[in-house]
Design a protein around this motif. Sequence first.
Motif, PDB file in Angstrom:
ATOM      1  N   PHE A 117       0.857  -1.183   0.000  1.00 33.28           N
ATOM      2  CA  PHE A 117       0.000   0.000   0.000  1.00 33.28           C
ATOM      3  C   PHE A 117       0.893   1.232   0.000  1.00 33.28           C
ATOM      4  O   PHE A 117       2.055   1.164   0.422  1.00 33.28           O
ATOM      5  CB  PHE A 117      -0.964   0.018   1.195  1.00 33.28           C
ATOM      6  CG  PHE A 117      -0.287   0.082   2.538  1.00 33.28           C
ATOM      7  CD1 PHE A 117       0.111   1.283   3.087  1.00 33.28           C
ATOM      8  CD2 PHE A 117      -0.062  -1.079   3.267  1.00 33.28           C
ATOM      9  CE1 PHE A 117       0.739   1.349   4.324  1.00 33.28           C
ATOM     10  CE2 PHE A 117       0.552  -1.029   4.508  1.00 33.28           C
ATOM     11  CZ  PHE A 117       0.950   0.188   5.031  1.00 33.28           C
ATOM     12  N   THR A 118       0.362   2.340  -0.475  1.00 28.26           N
ATOM     13  CA  THR A 118       1.124   3.585  -0.562  1.00 28.26           C
ATOM     14  C   THR A 118       0.396   4.685   0.186  1.00 28.26           C
ATOM     15  O   THR A 118      -0.810   4.873   0.004  1.00 28.26           O
ATOM     16  CB  THR A 118       1.331   4.000  -2.028  1.00 28.26           C
ATOM     17  OG1 THR A 118       2.071   2.977  -2.708  1.00 28.26           O
ATOM     18  CG2 THR A 118       2.100   5.318  -2.114  1.00 28.26           C
ATOM     19  N   SER A 134      -8.246  -0.385   3.681  1.00 26.82           N
ATOM     20  CA  SER A 134      -8.747  -0.735   2.349  1.00 26.82           C
ATOM     21  C   SER A 134      -7.697  -1.423   1.486  1.00 26.82           C
ATOM     22  O   SER A 134      -7.986  -1.822   0.357  1.00 26.82           O
ATOM     23  CB  SER A 134      -9.256   0.524   1.631  1.00 26.82           C
ATOM     24  OG  SER A 134      -8.185   1.443   1.411  1.00 26.82           O
ATOM     25  N   SER A 135      -6.485  -1.568   2.000  1.00 29.17           N
ATOM     26  CA  SER A 135      -5.438  -2.247   1.243  1.00 29.17           C
ATOM     27  C   SER A 135      -5.697  -3.753   1.234  1.00 29.17           C
ATOM     28  O   SER A 135      -6.589  -4.259   1.925  1.00 29.17           O
ATOM     29  CB  SER A 135      -4.070  -1.971   1.871  1.00 29.17           C
ATOM     30  OG  SER A 135      -3.929  -2.675   3.103  1.00 29.17           O
ATOM     31  N   GLU A 136      -4.883  -4.488   0.474  1.00 25.16           N
ATOM     32  CA  GLU A 136      -5.049  -5.943   0.398  1.00 25.16           C
ATOM     33  C   GLU A 136      -4.757  -6.634   1.724  1.00 25.16           C
ATOM     34  O   GLU A 136      -5.119  -7.791   1.924  1.00 25.16           O
ATOM     35  CB  GLU A 136      -4.136  -6.512  -0.692  1.00 25.16           C
ATOM     36  CG  GLU A 136      -4.570  -6.156  -2.102  1.00 25.16           C
ATOM     37  CD  GLU A 136      -3.713  -6.815  -3.153  1.00 25.16           C
ATOM     38  OE1 GLU A 136      -2.485  -6.900  -2.933  1.00 25.16           O
ATOM     39  OE2 GLU A 136      -4.251  -7.251  -4.181  1.00 25.16           O
ATOM     40  N   LEU A 137      -4.101  -5.917   2.654  1.00 24.78           N
ATOM     41  CA  LEU A 137      -3.856  -6.488   3.977  1.00 24.78           C
ATOM     42  C   LEU A 137      -5.154  -6.678   4.749  1.00 24.78           C
ATOM     43  O   LEU A 137      -5.227  -7.500   5.667  1.00 24.78           O
ATOM     44  CB  LEU A 137      -2.920  -5.583   4.784  1.00 24.78           C
ATOM     45  CG  LEU A 137      -1.425  -5.690   4.500  1.00 24.78           C
ATOM     46  CD1 LEU A 137      -0.673  -4.653   5.299  1.00 24.78           C
ATOM     47  CD2 LEU A 137      -0.915  -7.080   4.826  1.00 24.78           C
ATOM     48  N   LYS A 138      -6.166  -5.831   4.411  1.00 22.31           N
ATOM     49  CA  LYS A 138      -7.475  -5.914   5.063  1.00 22.31           C
ATOM     50  C   LYS A 138      -7.366  -5.762   6.586  1.00 22.31           C
ATOM     51  O   LYS A 138      -7.956  -6.534   7.355  1.00 22.31           O
ATOM     52  CB  LYS A 138      -8.180  -7.231   4.699  1.00 22.31           C
ATOM     53  CG  LYS A 138      -8.529  -7.337   3.217  1.00 22.31           C
ATOM     54  CD  LYS A 138      -9.224  -8.644   2.920  1.00 22.31           C
ATOM     55  CE  LYS A 138      -9.800  -8.676   1.500  1.00 22.31           C
ATOM     56  NZ  LYS A 138      -8.839  -8.372   0.456  1.00 22.31           N
ATOM     57  N   LEU A 139      -6.601  -4.765   7.005  1.00 22.12           N
ATOM     58  CA  LEU A 139      -6.499  -4.486   8.435  1.00 22.12           C
ATOM     59  C   LEU A 139      -7.823  -3.932   8.951  1.00 22.12           C
ATOM     60  O   LEU A 139      -8.552  -3.252   8.223  1.00 22.12           O
ATOM     61  CB  LEU A 139      -5.373  -3.484   8.695  1.00 22.12           C
ATOM     62  CG  LEU A 139      -3.967  -3.956   8.329  1.00 22.12           C
ATOM     63  CD1 LEU A 139      -2.965  -2.822   8.510  1.00 22.12           C
ATOM     64  CD2 LEU A 139      -3.558  -5.162   9.155  1.00 22.12           C
ATOM     65  N   ASP A 140      -8.125  -4.220  10.190  1.00 22.70           N
ATOM     66  CA  ASP A 140      -9.379  -3.775  10.792  1.00 22.70           C
ATOM     67  C   ASP A 140      -9.292  -2.295  11.144  1.00 22.70           C
ATOM     68  O   ASP A 140      -8.429  -1.890  11.930  1.00 22.70           O
ATOM     69  CB  ASP A 140      -9.673  -4.601  12.043  1.00 22.70           C
ATOM     70  CG  ASP A 140     -11.020  -4.245  12.641  1.00 22.70           C
ATOM     71  OD1 ASP A 140     -11.034  -3.533  13.663  1.00 22.70           O
ATOM     72  OD2 ASP A 140     -12.048  -4.642  12.075  1.00 22.70           O
ATOM     73  N   ALA A 179       0.441  -9.765   8.818  1.00 21.64           N
ATOM     74  CA  ALA A 179       0.871  -8.565   9.543  1.00 21.64           C
ATOM     75  C   ALA A 179      -0.300  -7.997  10.343  1.00 21.64           C
ATOM     76  O   ALA A 179      -1.428  -7.927   9.859  1.00 21.64           O
ATOM     77  CB  ALA A 179       1.391  -7.514   8.565  1.00 21.64           C
ATOM     78  N   THR A 180      -0.010  -7.569  11.572  1.00 27.38           N
ATOM     79  CA  THR A 180      -1.055  -7.014  12.435  1.00 27.38           C
ATOM     80  C   THR A 180      -1.079  -5.492  12.326  1.00 27.38           C
ATOM     81  O   THR A 180      -0.112  -4.874  11.844  1.00 27.38           O
ATOM     82  CB  THR A 180      -0.812  -7.393  13.896  1.00 27.38           C
ATOM     83  OG1 THR A 180       0.411  -6.772  14.351  1.00 27.38           O
ATOM     84  CG2 THR A 180      -0.690  -8.907  14.054  1.00 27.38           C
TER      85      THR A 180
END
Length: 357
Positions: A117-118, A134-140, A179-180
């Motif tokens: 992400f950038t 909203s990145s592909e990591l889908k962090l909460d 990744a958290t």
Amino acid sequence: MKKALLALLVLVVLAAAAAGGWYLRRERLVSEFATAPVTLPAQGVTLTVPTGTGPKTLARMLADAGIVTDPELLYLYIRREQAGPRLKAGEYLFEGTLTPAQVVEQLASGKVKLYRFTVPEGLRVEEILPILASSELKLDLKELERLAADRAFPRTAGVPTPSLEGFLYPDTYAFTRNATAEQVLTKMVQRSLEEYRKADAQRKSGVKLSLLETFTLASIVEKETGQPQERPRISCVFHNRLRQGIKLQTDPTVIYAMKLLRGVYSKNITRRDLETPHPYNTYTTAGLPPGPIASPGAAALQAALHPLECDDLFFVSRNDGTHIFCPTLECHEAAVRKWQVEFFRNKRRQQRTGGAH
């Protein structure tokens, strides 16, 4: 008796020859298989290898996913190369045209799939967190907001203030799927401190800003101009005003102050806003505000610690992303008349007449 022994010896020799021939054929098959390229789908194939997966199971998983064509030959290749102990668990992306040998090498290297992400320069924390979510990591997002609101977390991450504002470094990041939120935010803080150390190594003699003051001034410089060549000169203006005890009177701090007061971000500034007392309002409060108003990039950090040599005390926007710089109030007032009063008067006139001259 001798004939029987001779016959047995002949059988042993023939068996050994057959075994040797079979072994050579198998080795040839394994070698040909290991170097035979397989073209994968255009989007690639993602495969997650759980911890503790054995070579035979892994070979079957790779064949089932269409990454290799023969699980038995792959298993034999892994055994021959003694690669089993080197194979690593994780999420892998296999792309393009790969040979089985290259697949095994990727698994041995631990080159797992990364999600990027950038974050652009000059954003506030509340603008940055949705980018991460909203990145592909889908962090909460709620977890990100919880950490950002936790006054203890920033200090554990290395921030010299109980707020992450200004310390989530704008950059392109790459993380593995697991990744958290805490790990991502901590990494972004670490990047900001890395860039600070680089800028600090080039600190100009006589510049006494602390780490927090550096990020604060750099954030103002970042918000005042998008022109890299202007940043050191804008920094010079602010350094001159600080040294002479003149209020900074910079609009981005007023906008930030009003956001803190009203809970709503707006770029429109009124006279009432300019006159509203607030620690972040540099029209009413002398010196630097208490902390950053956005996340500065490397160039703004460098400009904050290494300003240009100048006599300027003012700058006025040309309304094209660049500024007019002035050392005196008379010069400043003339620039305001030309680039603010007359510029917008002419613009309104043109709008009324449809652009006719």
